[in-house]
Design a protein around this motif. Structure first.
Motif, PDB file in Angstrom:
ATOM      1  N   SER A 133      39.552  -6.843  29.075  1.00  0.00           N
ATOM      2  CA  SER A 133      39.078  -5.477  29.245  1.00  0.00           C
ATOM      3  C   SER A 133      37.681  -5.548  29.859  1.00  0.00           C
ATOM      4  O   SER A 133      37.433  -6.382  30.747  1.00  0.00           O
ATOM      5  N   SER A 134      36.749  -4.735  29.407  1.00  0.00           N
ATOM      6  CA  SER A 134      35.412  -4.732  30.013  1.00  0.00           C
ATOM      7  C   SER A 134      34.424  -3.993  29.127  1.00  0.00           C
ATOM      8  O   SER A 134      34.791  -3.055  28.408  1.00  0.00           O
ATOM      9  N   ILE A 135      33.169  -4.382  29.228  1.00  0.00           N
ATOM     10  CA  ILE A 135      32.090  -3.614  28.606  1.00  0.00           C
ATOM     11  C   ILE A 135      32.187  -2.142  29.011  1.00  0.00           C
ATOM     12  O   ILE A 135      31.883  -1.242  28.220  1.00  0.00           O
ATOM     13  N   ASN A 146      37.477   5.912  36.649  1.00  0.00           N
ATOM     14  CA  ASN A 146      38.824   5.320  36.719  1.00  0.00           C
ATOM     15  C   ASN A 146      38.863   3.966  35.993  1.00  0.00           C
ATOM     16  O   ASN A 146      39.733   3.720  35.145  1.00  0.00           O
ATOM     17  N   TYR A 147      37.910   3.120  36.310  1.00  0.00           N
ATOM     18  CA  TYR A 147      37.888   1.761  35.732  1.00  0.00           C
ATOM     19  C   TYR A 147      37.638   1.828  34.224  1.00  0.00           C
ATOM     20  O   TYR A 147      38.322   1.150  33.436  1.00  0.00           O
ATOM     21  N   SER A 148      36.677   2.635  33.806  1.00  0.00           N
ATOM     22  CA  SER A 148      36.373   2.736  32.369  1.00  0.00           C
ATOM     23  C   SER A 148      37.580   3.251  31.595  1.00  0.00           C
ATOM     24  O   SER A 148      37.882   2.757  30.501  1.00  0.00           O
ATOM     25  N   LYS A 196      19.018  -1.650  38.105  1.00  0.00           N
ATOM     26  CA  LYS A 196      19.619  -0.864  37.019  1.00  0.00           C
ATOM     27  C   LYS A 196      20.402  -1.719  36.028  1.00  0.00           C
ATOM     28  O   LYS A 196      20.416  -1.444  34.847  1.00  0.00           O
ATOM     29  N   ILE A 197      21.096  -2.715  36.539  1.00  0.00           N
ATOM     30  CA  ILE A 197      22.040  -3.407  35.654  1.00  0.00           C
ATOM     31  C   ILE A 197      21.400  -4.638  34.995  1.00  0.00           C
ATOM     32  O   ILE A 197      21.358  -4.727  33.761  1.00  0.00           O
ATOM     33  N   ILE A 198      20.890  -5.562  35.793  1.00  0.00           N
ATOM     34  CA  ILE A 198      20.368  -6.803  35.182  1.00  0.00           C
ATOM     35  C   ILE A 198      19.250  -6.512  34.163  1.00  0.00           C
ATOM     36  O   ILE A 198      19.247  -7.124  33.084  1.00  0.00           O
ATOM     37  N   PRO A 199      18.355  -5.554  34.421  1.00  0.00           N
ATOM     38  CA  PRO A 199      17.337  -5.266  33.389  1.00  0.00           C
ATOM     39  C   PRO A 199      17.923  -4.762  32.064  1.00  0.00           C
ATOM     40  O   PRO A 199      17.244  -4.817  31.036  1.00  0.00           O
ATOM     41  N   GLN A 200      19.188  -4.307  32.087  1.00  0.00           N
ATOM     42  CA  GLN A 200      19.815  -3.842  30.834  1.00  0.00           C
ATOM     43  C   GLN A 200      20.452  -4.975  30.040  1.00  0.00           C
ATOM     44  O   GLN A 200      21.044  -4.752  28.980  1.00  0.00           O
ATOM     45  N   ILE A 201      20.415  -6.194  30.581  1.00  0.00           N
ATOM     46  CA  ILE A 201      21.076  -7.316  29.900  1.00  0.00           C
ATOM     47  C   ILE A 201      20.011  -8.138  29.164  1.00  0.00           C
ATOM     48  O   ILE A 201      19.216  -8.846  29.797  1.00  0.00           O
TER      49      ILE A 201
END
Ligand code: CAA
Length: 241
Positions: A133-135, A146-148, A196-201
């Motif tokens: 699945s996915s986060i 759609n993906y979520s 946006k994304i990498i700083p959230q990890i």
């Protein structure tokens, strides 16, 4: 005992790492792929794992493809539903086609693959179904309605089917990878990925495909027989459930 494993979408990205890890763990492994012949040939040449071409979005193709794999390797003990696609776009721009393609592959594909294999697992009283699945099926993601939706559907599928398989020796589990350094993630606009994304990890980096593959090997093992209906998150702390 040598198990037979089939990994869908297994010639690239996370799927390829899963196939190699299962092979290294002692399983006889086959992979399916939908379209990229060149990548499939390169994968097979490098790993010695045979790749079979069909679309998981088509039930009849799944039935035929599974029969081919089982004729070559024997009954499938371990099914890894990994094949997945993105057609990202903000909802107000999302086409019906982008909705349908993603649901057909990521959600209907899990049904199309598991349904024909399930009776054999029941009759042999053993099976491992592992759904990737996915986060973004857990938390939702802008630009990915759609993906979520498809990946959240995979989690419901996992939890329900686990209850049917439990007394037949079959476990059904899901893994929710976070952002892993594959072509799918690298296709995200660089600015969005970096700002946006990498700083959230919290761990400060993308995951590696092999980090997901090791989760699969564990869930596929005899040691994981008491684990079913679970969702294993591997996302660098980005979303804590
Ligand atoms: N997180 C936070 N903000 C995001 C975002 C995200 N994932 N995606 C987009 N945004 C922001 C953008 O930075 C932008 O904000 P600013 O104007 O403040 O800079 C705003 O949303 C609009 O984005 P775009 O300008 O990029 O708009 P667009 O219409 O050109 O494209 C989009 C929209 C298709 C959603 C594009 O931004 C995109 O592809 N975003 C990434 C979506 C995503 O995270 N996909 C995951 C793919 S990997 C995967 O699916 C594997 C897995 O399981 C994790």
């Amino acid at each position: 005992m040598t198990r037979v494993a089939l990994v869908t979408g297994g010639t690239r990205g996370i799927g390829a790492a899963i196939a190699v890890a299962l092979k290294d763990s002692g399983a006889r492994v086959a992979v399916s792929y939908a379209g990229n012949d060149e990548a499939a040939a390169a994968f097979s040449a490098k790993t010695g794992i045979k790749a079979y071409k069909w679309s998981v979005a088509d039930y009849d193709e799944c039935v035929t493809g599974i029969a081919d794999v089982e004729a070559d390797l024997g009954p499938i003990d371990i099914l890894v539903n990994n094949a997945g696609i993105t057609r990202d776009g903000m909802f107000h721009k999302l086409t019906r086609e982008a909705w349908r393609e993603v649901i057909d592959t990521n959600l209907n594909g899990v049904f199309n693959m598991t349904h024909p294999i399930w009776p054999g697992m029941r009759s042999r009283k053993f099976g491992r179904v592992i759904n990737i699945s996915s986060i973004n099926g857990q938390k939702g993601q802008m630009g990915q309605v759609n993906y979520s939706a498809s990946k959240a559907g995979d989690l419901g599928f996992t939890k329900a089917l686990a209850q049917e398989g439990a007394f037949m020796g079959i476990t059904v589990n899901a893994i929710c990878p976070g952002y892993i350094g594959t072509e799918m993630v690298r296709a995200i606009p660089e600015k969005v990925l970096n700002e946006k994304i990498i700083p959230q990890i919290p761990v400060g980096r993308l995951g590696e495909p092999e980090e997901i593959a090791r989760c699969v090997v564990f869930l596929a093992s005899d040691d994981a027989g008491f684990i079913t209906g679970s969702t294993l998150t591997a996302n660098g702390g980005q979303f804590v459930v």
